[in-house]
Design an enzyme around this catalytic site. Sequence first.
Site, short mmCIF file in Angstrom:
data_model
loop_
_atom_site.label_atom_id
_atom_site.label_comp_id
_atom_site.label_asym_id
_atom_site.label_seq_id
_atom_site.Cartn_x
_atom_site.Cartn_y
_atom_site.Cartn_z
CD GLU A 286 -24.37 63.10 -3.69
OE1 GLU A 286 -23.56 63.25 -2.77
OE2 GLU A 286 -24.76 61.99 -4.06
CE LYS A 421 -29.20 55.46 -1.86
NZ LYS A 421 -28.74 56.00 -0.58
O1 PA5 Z 1 -21.66 62.41 -0.64
C1 PA5 Z 1 -22.40 61.57 -0.16
O2 PA5 Z 1 -22.83 61.66 1.02
C2 PA5 Z 1 -22.81 60.35 -0.95
O3 PA5 Z 1 -22.33 60.43 -2.25
C3 PA5 Z 1 -22.28 59.09 -0.30
O4 PA5 Z 1 -20.89 59.17 -0.21
C4 PA5 Z 1 -22.67 57.85 -1.10
O5 PA5 Z 1 -24.06 57.80 -1.26
C5 PA5 Z 1 -22.19 56.59 -0.40
O6 PA5 Z 1 -22.75 56.51 0.88
P1 PA5 Z 1 -22.16 55.53 1.97
O7 PA5 Z 1 -20.76 55.90 2.25
O8 PA5 Z 1 -23.06 55.69 3.14
O9 PA5 Z 1 -22.23 54.12 1.39
#
Ligand code: PA5
Length: 446
Positions: A286, A421
């Site tokens: 990511e 999404k």
């Molecule tokens: O690393 C990240 O920012 C993402 O993987 C989030 O942790 C994930 O999308 C979950 O998001 P949230 O904590 O807002 O539900």
Amino acid sequence: MAVKCNTNYLANFIRPEEYEGMQHLVCAAHQTLHEKSGLGNDFLGWVDLPTNYDKAEFERIKAAAKKIQQQSKVLVVIGIGGSYLGARAAIEYIGSNNYNALAKDTPQIYFVGNTISPSYLNDILAICEGVDFSVNVISKSGTTTEPALAFRVFKELLEKRYGPEGAKERIYSTTDKARGTLKELSDRNGYETFVIPDDVGGRYSVLTPVGLLPIAVAGCDIDAVMAGAKEAQDAFTDPNLAKNDCYKYAAIRNILYNKGYSVEIMASYEPSYGQMNEWFKQLYGESEGKDHKALYPSSVIFSTDLHSLGQYIQDGRRQLFETVIDFAEPKSDFFIPEDPENLDGLNFLSGQNMSNVNKKAMQGTILAHVKGGVPNVVLQIDKMDARSFGYLVYFLEKACAISGYLLGVNPFDQPGVESYKKNMFALLGKPGYEDLREELVKEIQE
Ligand code: PA5
């Protein structure tokens, strides 16, 4: 030192001058990070977290963990991505990949809201039947569909079983300090809440309440986790590659990437490292996978996967390098006894510890893969405990940030995650997505 970067097996792949060639770029990345002058600079709270964490909240986490341990046989942790991977990795790394089967004095811990599979959900509901349980719902945005859906289910179950007041005593919410649906819901219902700092993104949040509450519930020593992270914070402040193994690892990744290697495989010989692999893949995938660039982070557990992916690594397309995790000491050992009949021909191993056999498998594999054209960098770690977990988390987080800046991307955003999404909402008929829905329905081929 808890993590050392052994580059001895890279000699045929990276010349010493190549490290020198990277030095000024590493210095620039270091400066960008520490002066907070680069892309994503509003998400750098993790850099000082091992020193600057909220000490009062830390004590509240310990108290909440104790209460959950006393009240419940099961803790359901609801979260996805950075909101669950770190806790899961810690519980297996510090505890065991068989934590739930072995847990005696601490609750079993199940992770939901990280999939939309109804069968998975039904299995966890069945596990909670007739068993006292608590819930830790974790979402920074407070609006992510997967955990929100799961929370709806478990909240209702708790309220049915314990009444609204009883449920309130069993729901712990970890979210933004002021914003989001989860924050609103938690305040309205009076749940105990823990804060995800504004300047710490999901995948860098394991050392906040996101990771620390479930880790503490599992009986792991969170003081030692934070102490290990602090040691790493202090250890990697000098940008000189000769003195900074964290930056050296980041530089190696970029040198190999620039030579055409496109896949990094993190390889461990400990099954309890399996979820750490998942955390690593999310952190690096990511953080770096954007603008059509970056290494693809992958993982294996050896020797298990030597009997599946091992063939590819040894002989398949030459695009891989391996980052091998080498623990100096096993968590526990097993003495191999002598068998008077020796029908299996294994008496040459008797009198040895199993850890020695595992170590020789690792050394033999590294030599074979290197000879087969796969660069191997080895991260040597003293032992698999709470301290080294904190240290390794910080090491990999900082290496990821430096590596991302070397690559020229923003290591702290994740714009690509939105695409699925939007499509999912459109296909499910969420109000506001009508046009996209019409477009997508035509494209579906079933
Ligand atoms: O690393 C990240 O920012 C993402 O993987 C989030 O942790 C994930 O999308 C979950 O998001 P949230 O904590 O807002 O539900």
